[in-house]
Design an enzyme around this catalytic site. Structure first.
Site, PDB file in Angstrom:
ATOM      1  N   LYS A 142     -89.118 -27.534  47.547  1.00 60.51           N
ATOM      2  CA  LYS A 142     -89.097 -26.568  46.437  1.00 60.51           C
ATOM      3  C   LYS A 142     -87.734 -25.866  46.411  1.00 60.51           C
ATOM      4  O   LYS A 142     -87.189 -25.530  47.477  1.00 60.51           O
ATOM      5  CB  LYS A 142     -90.227 -25.559  46.636  1.00 60.51           C
ATOM      6  CG  LYS A 142     -90.373 -24.550  45.521  1.00 60.51           C
ATOM      7  CD  LYS A 142     -91.568 -23.631  45.775  1.00 60.51           C
ATOM      8  CE  LYS A 142     -91.772 -22.611  44.693  1.00 60.51           C
ATOM      9  NZ  LYS A 142     -92.949 -21.751  44.937  1.00 60.51           N
TER      10      LYS A 142
ATOM     11  N   SER B  97     -96.228 -21.693  41.246  1.00 56.48           N
ATOM     12  CA  SER B  97     -94.856 -21.990  40.911  1.00 56.48           C
ATOM     13  C   SER B  97     -94.330 -23.280  41.548  1.00 56.48           C
ATOM     14  O   SER B  97     -93.311 -23.802  41.089  1.00 56.48           O
ATOM     15  CB  SER B  97     -93.966 -20.826  41.352  1.00 56.48           C
ATOM     16  OG  SER B  97     -94.054 -20.612  42.738  1.00 56.48           O
TER      17      SER B  97
ATOM     18  N   SER C  89     -99.153 -20.057  44.679  1.00 56.34           N
ATOM     19  CA  SER C  89     -98.190 -21.053  44.198  1.00 56.34           C
ATOM     20  C   SER C  89     -98.199 -22.409  44.870  1.00 56.34           C
ATOM     21  O   SER C  89     -97.516 -23.320  44.407  1.00 56.34           O
ATOM     22  CB  SER C  89     -96.779 -20.485  44.284  1.00 56.34           C
ATOM     23  OG  SER C  89     -96.518 -19.732  43.135  1.00 56.34           O
TER      24      SER C  89
HETATM   25  N1  GLN Z   1     -98.836 -16.980  39.955  1.00 58.88           N
HETATM   26  C1  GLN Z   1     -98.443 -15.960  40.856  1.00 58.88           C
HETATM   27  C2  GLN Z   1     -97.296 -15.174  40.295  1.00 58.88           C
HETATM   28  O1  GLN Z   1     -96.908 -15.438  39.218  1.00 58.88           O
HETATM   29  C3  GLN Z   1     -98.136 -16.525  42.196  1.00 58.88           C
HETATM   30  C4  GLN Z   1     -96.717 -16.931  42.402  1.00 58.88           C
HETATM   31  C5  GLN Z   1     -96.451 -17.434  43.789  1.00 58.88           C
HETATM   32  O2  GLN Z   1     -97.359 -17.606  44.593  1.00 58.88           O
HETATM   33  N2  GLN Z   1     -95.188 -17.597  44.098  1.00 58.88           N
HETATM   34  O3  GLN Z   1     -96.787 -14.295  40.903  1.00 58.88           O
END
Ligand code: GLN
Length: 483
Positions: free
Chosen positions: A79, A154, A178
């Site tokens: 990532k 993400s 994410s």
């Molecule tokens: N969807 C969550 C957010 O927008 C989680 C993001 C993540 O885990 N990096 O913050």
């Protein structure tokens, strides 16, 4: 070389059995990525030179009769928030489009020692802020099961690359879901370890009290192998801890039968898509057949999780991202209109950060500001404590793990929620509480189950006690190998 369903396990067997060399594997993967990734947009940048030199060194070791481990030569995608020395890593943000990492993240260092091979960087929401990968400052990624849909986020690029067989496994990061949510949307396995199991050193910080690096793999067995390689205490991350993970693989049906799994009533409520609920029932039925006992539990503060997270997380985001002032780390925009320092900040940050990142920085700055701190940030910390206590009480009532949905729906359409941040935030309801409590969470695909027009996978979530990854991985492995 057939890349379809190629797991870490199968790769290792093939390499050791001389069915292919690491160099051939590298070439095959790069040629597939170049041909096929146009459809998905999972990768942002390939690290071909690095991969090739890693492959050659593995081949040399094997030819010289040296013993190599299970991850030797294994192609991995990373990532775009995890630092690999001398490679451009941008957090999928324009502001860091030219930033070259000066050092290896600890997980990368560990994997280099295992002789793994890094194929390249995968797309994500900008600085990991999002749940669909649509917030990437660079491109969107499509779900390989249905390209009109999001891969989740993400870590959407990592999940899509694994699902499309464009890597064997991938690293992701999870702050509020994410890893688990994209794993569910793409039909792969996602492990978010306990906060403190894996070093965060070299991970671009989003919200430091929540961030964890974890794995996206094709099987639970692979997740175990990758997790064992990256877990452990690191002197560069004071929140990391040493634990003994050697028995994660010694999990069998007998041990599993000794476990009781909780079903939190607040997670099976209205708003849960009927097909997701049916999928969860399928998984539950299979676990019961395997001899696992289930028990209803209650996590009464679940509904406060989203609001609590969306105060604490932006507060941490606003302070972590303050270092990106548009001068350090950044590309330099040449513009004659720039006269004063403030002009540089305005221009660099204004053009460098996307809308969602700006929203969170502003939200965070607001909740931390004098006069509002007690009303928002301090209050949210108290709620976080209540959510942690909910889990402690439920575990104390005699359950070893919990089974829940990962996300209220299967993968949604690209653009469906993009203009409504609140709608997007609400979807995180089942993954956020685990993150706030620092617990490990595993998302694994419901077996032989597809929804929508018959294409979309969904996952179930297993939540474990702190530093008890072996319970959820063991249960997941038992499920995955059941016939
Ligand atoms: N969807 C969550 C957010 O927008 C989680 C993001 C993540 O885990 N990096 O913050």
């Amino acid at each position: 070389m057939d890349l379809k369903n190629l797991t870490i396990k199968k790769f290792h067997e093939g390499l050791m059995g001389k069915k292919f060399s690491a160099k051939e594997a590298a070439e095959t993967f790069f040629s597939s990525i170049k041909k096929e990734d146009e459809k998905y947009g999972a990768y942002l940048r390939l690290t071909e030179e690095l991969a090739l030199s890693q492959a050659l060194s593995v081949d040399k070791k094997i030819d010289g009769g040296e013993k190599v481990g299970a991850l030797a030569g294994v192609p991995l995608a990373v990532k775009d928030v995890i630092l690999i020395k001398d490679e451009i890593v941008s957090g999928a943000s324009k502001i860091l489009s030219e930033y070259k990492a000066g050092y290896d993240a600890t997980v990368i260092k560990n994997l280099k020692e295992e002789n793994s091979m890094f194929l390249g960087y995968t797309n994500c929401d900008e600085f990991a802020m999002g749940a669909s990968t649509e917030n990437s400052g660079i491109q969107i990624t499509k779900n390989p099961h249905d390209t009109s849909r999001v891969p989740g986020g993400s870590s959407g690029g990592s999940a899509a690359a694994v699902a499309a067989d464009l890597t064997v496994a991938a690293l992701g990061s999870d702050t509020g879901g994410s890893i688990r949510e994209p794993a569910s949307f793409c039909g792969v396995v996602g492990l978010k370890p306990t906060y403190g199991s894996v070093s965060r050193f070299g991970l671009m910080a989003m919200a430091s009290s929540l961030d964890q690096i974890g794995c996206l793999t094709k099987t639970v067995e692979d997740a175990v192998i990758l997790f064992q390689a990256i877990a452990g205490r690191d002197e560069f991350d004071a929140t990391s801890e040493e634990h003994d993970w050697s028995d994660v693989m010694d999990f069998d049906a007998e041990r599993a039968k000794g476990l009781t799994v909780g079903l939190p009533e607040e997670y099976f409520v209205e708003g849960l898509d009927a097909q997701v609920e049916k999928g969860l029932d399928e998984a539950l039925g299979r676990f019961k057949k395997l001899g696992i006992k289930f028990k209803k539990v209650s996590l009464p503060h679940t509904s406060l999780g989203v609001s609590c997270y969306y105060i604490i997380m932006p507060a941490e985001v606003s302070s972590n991202l303050a270092r990106l002032d548009g001068i350090r780390y950044s590309r330099i925009i040449k513009d004659d209109a720039i006269e004063a320092l403030l002009d540089i900040y305005k221009k660099q940050k204004g053009e460098g950060f996307g809308e969602e990142v700006r929203r969170r920085i502003m939200l965070g700055t607001f909740v931390l500001s004098h006069g509002y701190y007690d009303a928002y940030y301090a209050q949210a910390q108290k709620v976080r404590r209540l959510i942690c206590r909910d889990f402690e009480k439920a575990f104390d009532s005699g359950v070893d793990a919990m089974l829940t949905p990962v996300y209220p729906t299967p993968a949604f359409k690209i653009g469906e929620k993009a203009s409504d941040p609140l709608e997007m935030y609400l979807g995180d309801i089942f993954t956020i509480p685990t993150s706030l409590a620092g617990l490990p969470g595993l998302s694994a695909p419901v077996k032989d189950y597809k929804v929508g027009s018959g294409e979309l996978p969904i996952g179930f979530q297993l939540i474990g006690k702190k530093f008890r990854e072996q319970d959820i991985l063991g249960l997941g492995r038992l499920y995955e190998t059941s016939s």
